[in-house]
Write an enzyme that holds these catalytic residues in place. Structure first.
Site, PDB file in Angstrom:
ATOM      1  N   TYR A   1      51.294  50.106   3.939  1.00 12.18           N
ATOM      2  CA  TYR A   1      51.407  49.162   2.823  1.00 12.18           C
ATOM      3  C   TYR A   1      50.635  47.880   3.140  1.00 12.18           C
ATOM      4  O   TYR A   1      49.786  47.427   2.361  1.00 12.18           O
ATOM      5  CB  TYR A   1      52.869  48.851   2.531  1.00 12.18           C
ATOM      6  CG  TYR A   1      53.051  47.610   1.688  1.00 12.18           C
ATOM      7  CD1 TYR A   1      52.583  47.572   0.376  1.00 12.18           C
ATOM      8  CD2 TYR A   1      53.670  46.470   2.206  1.00 12.18           C
ATOM      9  CE1 TYR A   1      52.727  46.421  -0.399  1.00 12.18           C
ATOM     10  CE2 TYR A   1      53.829  45.329   1.441  1.00 12.18           C
ATOM     11  CZ  TYR A   1      53.347  45.307   0.145  1.00 12.18           C
ATOM     12  OH  TYR A   1      53.483  44.168  -0.615  1.00 12.18           O
TER      13      TYR A   1
ATOM     14  N   THR B   1      50.500  39.880   0.301  1.00  9.98           N
ATOM     15  CA  THR B   1      51.800  39.912   0.972  1.00  9.98           C
ATOM     16  C   THR B   1      51.709  39.343   2.377  1.00  9.98           C
ATOM     17  O   THR B   1      50.662  39.444   3.034  1.00  9.98           O
ATOM     18  CB  THR B   1      52.321  41.363   1.058  1.00  9.98           C
ATOM     19  OG1 THR B   1      53.503  41.399   1.852  1.00  9.98           O
ATOM     20  CG2 THR B   1      51.289  42.284   1.693  1.00  9.98           C
TER      21      THR B   1
END
Length: 333
Positions: A145, A120
């Site tokens: 995250y 990501t």
């Protein structure tokens, strides 16, 4: 000797995973879906070969690789909601990091040494003042995250240095859109992404859409993001896998690669495009900025061009929103 085109797609029933299974099939691969269906959808499985199981179930995972003669792995399985990760960090570290240890151990036991990892742009954190985000920037995520994705990347790099693992980490920007034939699309619960939230508002499923911050140093005062069509993301995974399979070197290697367009769109542009595509009016409410939201996050996709021969081809904002709207309204009318 012919290449082994049997691919274990971990998390293959999810949003990006299901699109990638379709793209792999079109490219002549034989995808096997491995999923626990905690967030994936059974009607989004497009392979005849499905194994239901946890990544932590080492025996089941190893058996799946052996039974299906797997030659490579594409790894999507992860928790992705950044806000939840702040509240439950251990859940994210167990699911995203510890489970990947199990996957890598199973791969080593089965002699599988090619991996494409779903990473990501969150690993970059808040570096909006650097311009286009490129892979040479420091990794400095700002939430658990992003930290878990960065931890897995570090683990892949270390494992590649110590063994013959060949891994590519694809750093996504804002995945969006849906399959052009409406076979699969975005269905998160809860939904936190801008485009589906705007379209749910256009469809009357929500009373309003909230814009967080209209005083950013951008042309219209709202945040800018790099939106990439999920079909282009799926094509990127195929290109990465082809790249990994094309090398016969014994040494391990790890490469992070951005998947984005290099073009940013503002929140206001997304809303206006949604109004035009759907031909619906809906209520927009302005609110204060959210803490930690950078003014602009846009990729430098040049490494993907150079290394994978990949470019985004379906990612105009109008095309993204049209495909997402058609998927949302599939079977209606």
């Amino acid at each position: 000797m012919p290449l082994n085109r049997n691919v274990l797609v971990v998390g293959g029933a999810g949003y990006i995973g299901s699109h990638t299974v379709l793209a792999l099939q079109e490219a002549g691969f034989n995808p096997v879906v491995y999923d626990n269906f905690s967030s994936g959808h059974r009607d989004a499985v497009f392979s005849d070969h499905v194994v239901e199981g946890e990544l932590s179930d080492h025996a089941r995972l190893s058996r799946a690789m052996t039974d299906h003669q797997i030659g490579s792995v594409v790894h999507f399985a992860a928790l992705i909601e950044a806000g939840q990760s702040v509240i439950e960090p251990l859940l994210f570290y167990r699911n995203n990091v510890a489970s990947t240890v199990s996957l890598l151990e199973a791969m080593q036991a089965a002699g599988v040494d090619r991996l494409v990892f779903s990473s990501t742009a969150a690993v970059y954190g808040n570096q909006a003042d650097t311009g286009l985000l490129h892979e040479g920037l420091p990794v400095q995520p700002i939430n658990p995250y992003g930290q878990t994705k960065a931890a897995v990347e570090a683990m892949l790099k270390d494992t590649a240095a110590a063994s013959g693992l060949k891994a590519i980490a694809l750093r996504y920007f804002n995945a969006s859109g849906a399959d052009a034939r409406a076979r699969t699309g975005e269905r998160h619960d809860p939904e936190t992404h801008l485009i589906p939230l705007v379209l749910q508002t256009a469809a009357g499923e929500r009373d309003q859409i909230t814009v967080f911050g209209t005083d950013y140093p951008t042309e219209d005062g709202t945040c800018i993001r790099d939106y990439i069509h999920v079909t282009d993301l799926a094509r990127g995974h195929v290109a990465a896998l082809e790249k990994l399979l094309s090398t016969d070197e014994e040494a391990g290697a790890f490469t992070p690669i951005n998947l984005g367009t290099g073009q940013g769109y503002s929140v206001s542009q997304v809303i206006e495009t949604a109004r035009r595509v759907t031909n619906r009016s809906f209520t927009v409410v302005e609110s204060d900025r959210r803490p930690g939201d950078p003014s602009a996050l846009v990729s430098d996709p040049s490494r993907a061009h150079a290394v994978l021969g990949w470019r985004a081809e379906h990612s105009s904002l109008e095309n993204i929103i049209t495909d997402a709207w058609n998927f949302m309204n599939r079977g209606i009318g």
